[in-house]
Design a protein around this motif. Structure first.
Motif, mmCIF file in Angstrom:
data_model
loop_
_atom_site.group_PDB
_atom_site.id
_atom_site.type_symbol
_atom_site.label_atom_id
_atom_site.label_comp_id
_atom_site.label_asym_id
_atom_site.label_seq_id
_atom_site.Cartn_x
_atom_site.Cartn_y
_atom_site.Cartn_z
ATOM 1 N N SER A 36 -0.965 43.507 -89.993
ATOM 2 C CA SER A 36 -0.417 44.833 -90.302
ATOM 3 C C SER A 36 -0.549 45.784 -89.115
ATOM 4 C CB SER A 36 -1.140 45.423 -91.520
ATOM 5 O OG SER A 36 -2.535 45.585 -91.253
ATOM 6 N N ALA A 37 -1.647 45.672 -88.355
ATOM 7 C CA ALA A 37 -1.849 46.546 -87.197
ATOM 8 C C ALA A 37 -0.838 46.240 -86.102
ATOM 9 C CB ALA A 37 -3.269 46.394 -86.660
ATOM 10 N N VAL A 38 -0.584 44.947 -85.871
ATOM 11 C CA VAL A 38 0.411 44.562 -84.865
ATOM 12 C C VAL A 38 1.793 45.057 -85.280
ATOM 13 C CG1 VAL A 38 1.515 42.625 -83.694
ATOM 14 C CG2 VAL A 38 -0.950 42.573 -84.138
ATOM 15 N N ALA A 39 2.103 44.946 -86.575
ATOM 16 C CA ALA A 39 3.377 45.467 -87.073
ATOM 17 C C ALA A 39 3.455 46.979 -86.887
ATOM 18 C CB ALA A 39 3.555 45.106 -88.538
ATOM 19 N N GLY A 40 2.344 47.673 -87.133
ATOM 20 C CA GLY A 40 2.310 49.115 -86.934
ATOM 21 C C GLY A 40 2.566 49.503 -85.491
ATOM 22 N N ILE A 41 2.011 48.727 -84.551
ATOM 23 C CA ILE A 41 2.236 48.983 -83.124
ATOM 24 C C ILE A 41 3.724 48.876 -82.803
ATOM 25 C CG2 ILE A 41 1.857 48.036 -80.816
ATOM 26 C CD1 ILE A 41 -0.974 47.234 -81.800
ATOM 27 N N VAL A 42 4.367 47.824 -83.301
ATOM 28 C CA VAL A 42 5.796 47.625 -83.031
ATOM 29 C C VAL A 42 6.626 48.743 -83.653
ATOM 30 C CG1 VAL A 42 7.778 46.103 -83.389
ATOM 31 C CG2 VAL A 42 5.549 45.133 -82.780
ATOM 32 N N ALA A 71 0.829 60.972 -83.023
ATOM 33 C CA ALA A 71 1.620 60.252 -84.030
ATOM 34 C C ALA A 71 1.446 58.744 -83.892
ATOM 35 C CB ALA A 71 3.097 60.627 -83.898
ATOM 36 N N PHE A 72 1.415 58.250 -82.658
ATOM 37 C CA PHE A 72 1.247 56.810 -82.457
ATOM 38 C C PHE A 72 -0.092 56.330 -83.002
ATOM 39 C CE2 PHE A 72 -0.091 53.051 -80.190
ATOM 40 C CZ PHE A 72 1.043 52.252 -80.225
ATOM 41 N N THR A 73 -1.164 57.040 -82.637
ATOM 42 C CA THR A 73 -2.481 56.601 -83.099
ATOM 43 C C THR A 73 -2.619 56.743 -84.615
ATOM 44 O OG1 THR A 73 -3.342 58.816 -82.578
ATOM 45 C CG2 THR A 73 -3.613 57.114 -80.909
ATOM 46 N N THR A 74 -1.932 57.709 -85.207
ATOM 47 C CA THR A 74 -1.963 57.858 -86.663
ATOM 48 C C THR A 74 -1.298 56.671 -87.346
ATOM 49 O OG1 THR A 74 -1.956 60.277 -86.527
ATOM 50 C CG2 THR A 74 -1.237 59.299 -88.605
ATOM 51 N N VAL A 75 -0.140 56.268 -86.823
ATOM 52 C CA VAL A 75 0.597 55.144 -87.422
ATOM 53 C C VAL A 75 -0.223 53.861 -87.354
ATOM 54 C CG1 VAL A 75 2.619 53.642 -87.179
ATOM 55 C CG2 VAL A 75 2.883 56.122 -87.034
ATOM 56 N N ILE A 76 -0.774 53.555 -86.185
ATOM 57 C CA ILE A 76 -1.508 52.290 -86.082
ATOM 58 C C ILE A 76 -2.829 52.366 -86.843
ATOM 59 C CG2 ILE A 76 -0.402 51.739 -83.894
ATOM 60 C CD1 ILE A 76 -3.024 52.412 -82.462
ATOM 61 N N GLY A 77 -3.398 53.572 -86.968
ATOM 62 C CA GLY A 77 -4.620 53.721 -87.772
ATOM 63 C C GLY A 77 -4.349 53.407 -89.233
ATOM 64 N N ILE A 78 -3.245 53.937 -89.769
ATOM 65 C CA ILE A 78 -2.859 53.650 -91.154
ATOM 66 C C ILE A 78 -2.586 52.161 -91.331
ATOM 67 C CG2 ILE A 78 -1.049 54.044 -92.868
ATOM 68 C CD1 ILE A 78 -0.798 56.883 -91.762
#
Length: 459
Positions: free
Chosen positions: A421-427, A392-399
């Motif tokens: 956007s990627a940094v926001a996805g990580i958070v 799930a984590f890798t899916t979110v940051i991939g999107i």
């Protein structure tokens, strides 16, 4: 088999708890170094390396219910689960070492196949120990409070093991030179022996009883598989408390899996510090070590289920507060992680001590002899949750647009950057999404209706 021992001896508590030195070590170290070993030392493509680890976890989910049912049959036939646990304890160090012992110069495809097969057997050996180990509390301890005491100290050792192997594994690798065959061989040799020793000692806590007067009939392999999976499904069907508890634990495994996977990304791309990974790890596990016995006291005062709800809410608050990293990254995050770590101790120790209550309750209603089946389903659910958390984590940051292949902390100093956007996805994948999943886990937890009186009535 249901326990008849009214008061647990210190020796029994200690020998059972030391098994978590093995379970915690195996749960931690491969997750930290195995993919990195495949990609950096053996030259295996990242996608293939991820597939190797994922398939091993899926294999665990497949075999755990089978091992659980076979463990129950072994108890009926031999009067103890010990032999299966000993096989796992002896085999795991051997195949763990082989996993990290690919000869230099081996072709890439052969290296990937070597690691896949060795780690698959290692995971199987681990399940041979872990599944009956989880079933033992119902056979060792009588009563609500005694099981809380037994499982509390197990989680203390488990938390210590996570800290020991999380920090000690990379240190052992450095002693061997930091990379290459010798580095990983030294790490796997020492760590494997420590893991196996903890499991071996704990196997002897498994009690012995008279074999059952009427033994289960022998079956073909296909019939055995069908029977074992039917037994697991039957446990879910027949025990409402088990369904509620397992779904809660699976969802919380998903949430914590996301946060554990994301710690390195937060350190690299949000806190911009190579040392932050270690500090985040210490902030999470340190408070858990201190607070775990406190959750045992809370359980005795207000009940395990209420304590579990409180721990879950506190963890959700800690996770949600880290949403502020979007706008204000800084050292304050360690306080939020410490709150989550203290709550995490309760989210581990309390449901683990509730599981034997569920087993004894089911034994009264539907007959004994299914503790291994419950343990197998529990282990499969736990493994599924953690595996889905990483996915799930890798899916979110991939999107969100994460630039793949840039997760190494050194990349932050090598001119590689991530889009906003990627940094926001990580958070988001580290904070609000896990918090929402933990909130959702409270829904099935409300449906868990076993109380102290229900459990002690069994005795």
């Amino acid at each position: 088999m249901i326990a008849t021992q009214q008061s647990l001896s210190r020796s029994t508590v200690a020998r059972y708890a030391v098994g978590s030195l093995g379970t915690g070590g195996f749960a931690t170290l491969p997750g930290l170094v195995l993919v990195y070993y495949l990609t950096e030392s053996l030259g295996v493509a990242a996608f293939v390396a991820g597939a190797v680890v994922t398939v091993a976890k899926v294999w665990d989910v497949i075999i755990d219910p089978v091992i659980g049912a076979r463990s129950d049959r072994m108890l009926a036939v031999r009067g103890s689960r010990r032999a299966m646990m000993l096989v796992g304890a002896v085999a795991l160090p051997v195949f763990f070492l082989l996993t990290f012992a690919v000869p230099p110069g081996t072709p890439t495809w052969a290296s990937a196949l070597w690691v896949f097969l060795a780690f698959l057997i290692t995971a199987t050996a681990f399940s041979l120990f872990q599944v009956p180990y989880i079933a033992l509390p119902a056979e060792l301890a009588v009563g609500y409070d005694e099981r809380t005491r037994l499982l509390t100290w197990r989680v203390v050792v488990l938390t210590f093991a996570i800290l020991l192997f999380g920090a000690g594994g990379p240190a052992l690798r450095q002693l061997g030179g930091g990379s290459g065959f010798v580095a990983y061989f030294v790490m796997a040799l020492v760590a494997g022996l420590v893991i196996g020793a903890g499991m071996f000692v704990s196997a002897y806590v498994a009690p012995r009883q008279q074999p059952a007067a009427v033994l289960p009939p022998r079956e073909s392999v296909l019939a055995t598989l069908r029977t074992n999976y039917s037994a697991g499904i039957g446990a879910l069907r027949d025990s409402q408390p088990f369904r509620a508890l397992l779904l809660t634990f699976l969802l919380q495994g998903l949430a914590t899996g996301m946060m554990l996977t994301g710690a390195n990304y937060i350190a690299t791309w949000v806190l911009h510090s190579e040392d932050a990974v270690t500090l985040l790890f210490l902030a999470l596990i340190g408070p858990a070590l201190v607070v775990t016995p406190v959750w045992g006291i809370v359980a005795r005062r207000i009940g395990k289920e209420r304590g579990f709800r409180i721990a879950s809410v506190l963890f959700g608050i800690g996770a949600l507060s880290m949403l502020l990293l979007l706008w204000l990254p800084g050292a304050w995050v360690y306080a939020s992680v410490a709150l989550a770590g203290a709550a995490y101790a309760g989210m581990q120790s309390l449901p683990m001590s509730m599981l034997p209550d569920v087993i004894s309750h089911d034994a009264r209603r539907n007959g004994p002899g299914k503790a291994g089946t419950f343990g197998g389903m529990w282990t499969a659910g736990e493994t599924t949750g953690m595996a889905l958390g990483a996915a799930a984590f890798t899916t979110v940051i991939g999107i969100a647009g994460y630039v793949s292949g840039a997760a190494d902390p050194s990349a932050a100093t090598a001119g590689i950057t991530q889009p906003t956007s990627a940094v926001a996805g990580i958070v988001l994948a580290f904070s609000i999404i896990p918090a929402a999943i933990v909130a959702a886990s409270l829904v099935p937890l409300v449906r868990y209706r076993l109380r102290k009186g229900d459990v002690d009535d069994v005795v």
